[in-house]
Design a protein around this motif. Sequence first.
Motif, PDB file in Angstrom:
ATOM      1  N   LEU A  20       0.817  -1.212   0.000  1.00  0.00           N
ATOM      2  CA  LEU A  20       0.000   0.000   0.000  1.00  0.00           C
ATOM      3  C   LEU A  20       0.852   1.264   0.000  1.00  0.00           C
ATOM      4  CD1 LEU A  20      -2.949   0.967   0.056  1.00  0.00           C
ATOM      5  CD2 LEU A  20      -2.770   1.013   2.541  1.00  0.00           C
ATOM      6  N   ILE A  21       1.872   1.323   0.832  1.00  0.00           N
ATOM      7  CA  ILE A  21       2.626   2.583   0.921  1.00  0.00           C
ATOM      8  C   ILE A  21       3.541   2.809  -0.284  1.00  0.00           C
ATOM      9  CG2 ILE A  21       2.469   2.674   3.430  1.00  0.00           C
ATOM     10  CD1 ILE A  21       5.505   2.086   3.455  1.00  0.00           C
ATOM     11  N   ARG A  22       3.705   1.794  -1.114  1.00  0.00           N
ATOM     12  CA  ARG A  22       4.444   2.004  -2.368  1.00  0.00           C
ATOM     13  C   ARG A  22       3.771   3.080  -3.209  1.00  0.00           C
ATOM     14  NH1 ARG A  22       4.591  -1.886  -6.368  1.00  0.00           N
ATOM     15  NH2 ARG A  22       2.516  -2.504  -5.727  1.00  0.00           N
ATOM     16  N   GLU A  23       2.448   3.257  -3.011  1.00  0.00           N
ATOM     17  CA  GLU A  23       1.677   4.228  -3.795  1.00  0.00           C
ATOM     18  C   GLU A  23       1.962   5.682  -3.422  1.00  0.00           C
ATOM     19  OE1 GLU A  23      -2.534   3.521  -3.597  1.00  0.00           O
ATOM     20  OE2 GLU A  23      -2.259   1.355  -3.695  1.00  0.00           O
ATOM     21  N   ILE A  24       2.494   5.914  -2.226  1.00  0.00           N
ATOM     22  CA  ILE A  24       2.689   7.293  -1.760  1.00  0.00           C
ATOM     23  C   ILE A  24       3.862   7.902  -2.531  1.00  0.00           C
ATOM     24  CG2 ILE A  24       3.099   8.819   0.208  1.00  0.00           C
ATOM     25  CD1 ILE A  24       2.207   6.455   2.021  1.00  0.00           C
ATOM     26  N   PRO A  25       3.598   8.925  -3.355  1.00  0.00           N
ATOM     27  CA  PRO A  25       4.679   9.513  -4.146  1.00  0.00           C
ATOM     28  C   PRO A  25       5.560  10.455  -3.325  1.00  0.00           C
ATOM     29  CG  PRO A  25       2.621  10.640  -4.614  1.00  0.00           C
ATOM     30  CD  PRO A  25       2.297   9.514  -3.651  1.00  0.00           C
ATOM     31  N   ALA A  26       6.741  10.719  -3.836  1.00  0.00           N
ATOM     32  CA  ALA A  26       7.635  11.700  -3.199  1.00  0.00           C
ATOM     33  C   ALA A  26       6.899  13.033  -3.083  1.00  0.00           C
ATOM     34  CB  ALA A  26       8.902  11.857  -4.022  1.00  0.00           C
ATOM     35  N   GLY A  27       7.108  13.707  -1.965  1.00  0.00           N
ATOM     36  CA  GLY A  27       6.461  14.994  -1.735  1.00  0.00           C
ATOM     37  C   GLY A  27       5.107  14.887  -1.060  1.00  0.00           C
ATOM     38  N   LYS A  28       4.656  13.661  -0.783  1.00  0.00           N
ATOM     39  CA  LYS A  28       3.368  13.423  -0.114  1.00  0.00           C
ATOM     40  C   LYS A  28       3.614  12.587   1.138  1.00  0.00           C
ATOM     41  CE  LYS A  28       1.159  15.028  -3.758  1.00  0.00           C
ATOM     42  NZ  LYS A  28       0.822  16.411  -3.781  1.00  0.00           N
ATOM     43  N   VAL A  29       2.677  12.650   2.063  1.00  0.00           N
ATOM     44  CA  VAL A  29       2.721  11.833   3.273  1.00  0.00           C
ATOM     45  C   VAL A  29       1.345  11.225   3.523  1.00  0.00           C
ATOM     46  CG1 VAL A  29       4.585  13.134   4.402  1.00  0.00           C
ATOM     47  CG2 VAL A  29       2.198  13.809   4.781  1.00  0.00           C
ATOM     48  N   SER A  30       1.319  10.196   4.339  1.00  0.00           N
ATOM     49  CA  SER A  30       0.076   9.642   4.849  1.00  0.00           C
ATOM     50  C   SER A  30       0.284   9.393   6.330  1.00  0.00           C
ATOM     51  CB  SER A  30      -0.291   8.340   4.126  1.00  0.00           C
ATOM     52  OG  SER A  30      -1.588   7.915   4.533  1.00  0.00           O
ATOM     53  N   THR A  31      -0.754   9.000   7.031  1.00  0.00           N
ATOM     54  CA  THR A  31      -0.629   8.736   8.461  1.00  0.00           C
ATOM     55  C   THR A  31      -0.750   7.234   8.724  1.00  0.00           C
ATOM     56  OG1 THR A  31      -2.996   8.920   8.945  1.00  0.00           O
ATOM     57  CG2 THR A  31      -1.694  10.975   8.996  1.00  0.00           C
ATOM     58  N   TYR A  32      -0.227   6.815   9.867  1.00  0.00           N
ATOM     59  CA  TYR A  32      -0.355   5.413  10.271  1.00  0.00           C
ATOM     60  C   TYR A  32      -1.835   5.013  10.283  1.00  0.00           C
ATOM     61  CZ  TYR A  32       4.456   6.101  11.857  1.00  0.00           C
ATOM     62  OH  TYR A  32       5.800   6.408  11.916  1.00  0.00           O
ATOM     63  N   LYS A  33      -2.672   5.924  10.786  1.00  0.00           N
ATOM     64  CA  LYS A  33      -4.103   5.662  10.869  1.00  0.00           C
ATOM     65  C   LYS A  33      -4.742   5.513   9.482  1.00  0.00           C
ATOM     66  CE  LYS A  33      -8.322   7.718  12.757  1.00  0.00           C
ATOM     67  NZ  LYS A  33      -8.866   8.866  13.496  1.00  0.00           N
ATOM     68  N   ASP A  34      -4.378   6.391   8.547  1.00  0.00           N
ATOM     69  CA  ASP A  34      -4.935   6.315   7.197  1.00  0.00           C
ATOM     70  C   ASP A  34      -4.462   5.070   6.452  1.00  0.00           C
ATOM     71  OD1 ASP A  34      -6.378   8.635   7.565  1.00  0.00           O
ATOM     72  OD2 ASP A  34      -4.956   9.917   6.491  1.00  0.00           O
ATOM     73  N   VAL A  35      -3.219   4.669   6.672  1.00  0.00           N
ATOM     74  CA  VAL A  35      -2.718   3.431   6.067  1.00  0.00           C
ATOM     75  C   VAL A  35      -3.534   2.260   6.592  1.00  0.00           C
ATOM     76  CG1 VAL A  35      -0.755   1.843   5.901  1.00  0.00           C
ATOM     77  CG2 VAL A  35      -0.395   4.307   5.613  1.00  0.00           C
ATOM     78  N   CYS A  36      -3.761   2.233   7.902  1.00  0.00           N
ATOM     79  CA  CYS A  36      -4.550   1.169   8.533  1.00  0.00           C
ATOM     80  C   CYS A  36      -5.966   1.143   7.956  1.00  0.00           C
ATOM     81  CB  CYS A  36      -4.578   1.393  10.040  1.00  0.00           C
ATOM     82  SG  CYS A  36      -5.605   0.238  10.939  1.00  0.00           S
ATOM     83  N   ALA A  37      -6.596   2.306   7.839  1.00  0.00           N
ATOM     84  CA  ALA A  37      -7.967   2.378   7.312  1.00  0.00           C
ATOM     85  C   ALA A  37      -8.020   1.909   5.859  1.00  0.00           C
ATOM     86  CB  ALA A  37      -8.498   3.809   7.429  1.00  0.00           C
ATOM     87  N   ALA A  38      -7.056   2.316   5.051  1.00  0.00           N
ATOM     88  CA  ALA A  38      -7.038   1.911   3.642  1.00  0.00           C
ATOM     89  C   ALA A  38      -6.776   0.421   3.497  1.00  0.00           C
ATOM     90  CB  ALA A  38      -5.978   2.706   2.875  1.00  0.00           C
ATOM     91  N   LEU A  39      -5.982  -0.116   4.412  1.00  0.00           N
ATOM     92  CA  LEU A  39      -5.677  -1.545   4.384  1.00  0.00           C
ATOM     93  C   LEU A  39      -6.873  -2.370   4.839  1.00  0.00           C
ATOM     94  CD1 LEU A  39      -3.237  -3.326   3.751  1.00  0.00           C
ATOM     95  CD2 LEU A  39      -2.576  -3.151   6.150  1.00  0.00           C
ATOM     96  N   GLY A  40      -7.675  -1.795   5.755  1.00  0.00           N
ATOM     97  CA  GLY A  40      -8.870  -2.475   6.244  1.00  0.00           C
ATOM     98  C   GLY A  40      -8.602  -3.518   7.314  1.00  0.00           C
ATOM     99  N   GLU A  41      -7.413  -3.471   7.915  1.00  0.00           N
ATOM    100  CA  GLU A  41      -7.102  -4.411   8.996  1.00  0.00           C
ATOM    101  C   GLU A  41      -5.968  -3.856   9.837  1.00  0.00           C
ATOM    102  OE1 GLU A  41      -5.868  -7.899   6.772  1.00  0.00           O
ATOM    103  OE2 GLU A  41      -3.773  -7.338   7.035  1.00  0.00           O
ATOM    104  N   GLY A  42      -5.819  -4.440  11.000  1.00  0.00           N
ATOM    105  CA  GLY A  42      -4.740  -4.038  11.886  1.00  0.00           C
ATOM    106  C   GLY A  42      -5.066  -2.765  12.635  1.00  0.00           C
ATOM    107  N   SER A  43      -4.021  -2.116  13.117  1.00  0.00           N
ATOM    108  CA  SER A  43      -4.138  -0.878  13.874  1.00  0.00           C
ATOM    109  C   SER A  43      -3.013   0.052  13.442  1.00  0.00           C
ATOM    110  CB  SER A  43      -4.006  -1.175  15.368  1.00  0.00           C
ATOM    111  OG  SER A  43      -2.679  -1.598  15.667  1.00  0.00           O
ATOM    112  N   PRO A  44      -3.100   1.336  13.801  1.00  0.00           N
ATOM    113  CA  PRO A  44      -1.980   2.221  13.483  1.00  0.00           C
ATOM    114  C   PRO A  44      -0.652   1.714  14.056  1.00  0.00           C
ATOM    115  CG  PRO A  44      -3.891   3.524  14.045  1.00  0.00           C
ATOM    116  CD  PRO A  44      -4.246   2.085  14.344  1.00  0.00           C
ATOM    117  N   ARG A  45      -0.707   1.119  15.241  1.00  0.00           N
ATOM    118  CA  ARG A  45       0.528   0.563  15.833  1.00  0.00           C
ATOM    119  C   ARG A  45       1.057  -0.615  15.023  1.00  0.00           C
ATOM    120  NH1 ARG A  45       1.890   1.589  21.621  1.00  0.00           N
ATOM    121  NH2 ARG A  45       0.618   3.376  22.178  1.00  0.00           N
ATOM    122  N   SER A  46       0.161  -1.434  14.481  1.00  0.00           N
ATOM    123  CA  SER A  46       0.636  -2.571  13.677  1.00  0.00           C
ATOM    124  C   SER A  46       1.259  -2.080  12.371  1.00  0.00           C
ATOM    125  CB  SER A  46      -0.487  -3.577  13.404  1.00  0.00           C
ATOM    126  OG  SER A  46      -1.453  -3.061  12.515  1.00  0.00           O
TER     127      SER A  46
END
Length: 152
Positions: A20-46
């Motif tokens: 999933l995070i391979r999609e984040i281009p240079a110059g952009k950021v995402s959050t642990y929480k948003d990665v978790c939500a987009a993945l649909g499983e786990g937690s921000p800590r995971s």
Amino acid sequence: MFRTEAGKRVPPHHWGVYDLIREIPAGKVSTYKDVCAALGEGSPRSVGGALRNNPFAPHIPCHRVIASSFFVGGFKGEWGSSARGQGDDDVERKKIGRKNWHKSFRGGGIGPLQNEKLRMLVHEGVDFGRDGKVLVSRDAVWQFGGRPGEDE
């Protein structure tokens, strides 16, 4: 269980995070929480745990994932300042009767590895304030499944 070319075991959840995070281009950021939500499983800590153990860096850009507060977040297992002296632990132990193991995880400044992450992001064009937080603009935060600025 998946394995790297070198034979290191990588859990399926970690593979999902990396993919999933391979999609984040240079110059952009995402959050642990948003990665978790987009993945649909786990937690921000995971998500943080997967990124801390990223065997594919820098090809998998774990440095582009930050805290939901837009603070630079952890990097290579460091969260908060690691500049505290050993004597601080002794004082803490006397005060509360034991070592406060989570104190360094509460954002007590920016440590040297976090400064490395910050430099990488600034080099890619992400702007930060003096407090270590992203200067938030709609274009700085990557939206999974869509592109920044698109209405959903």
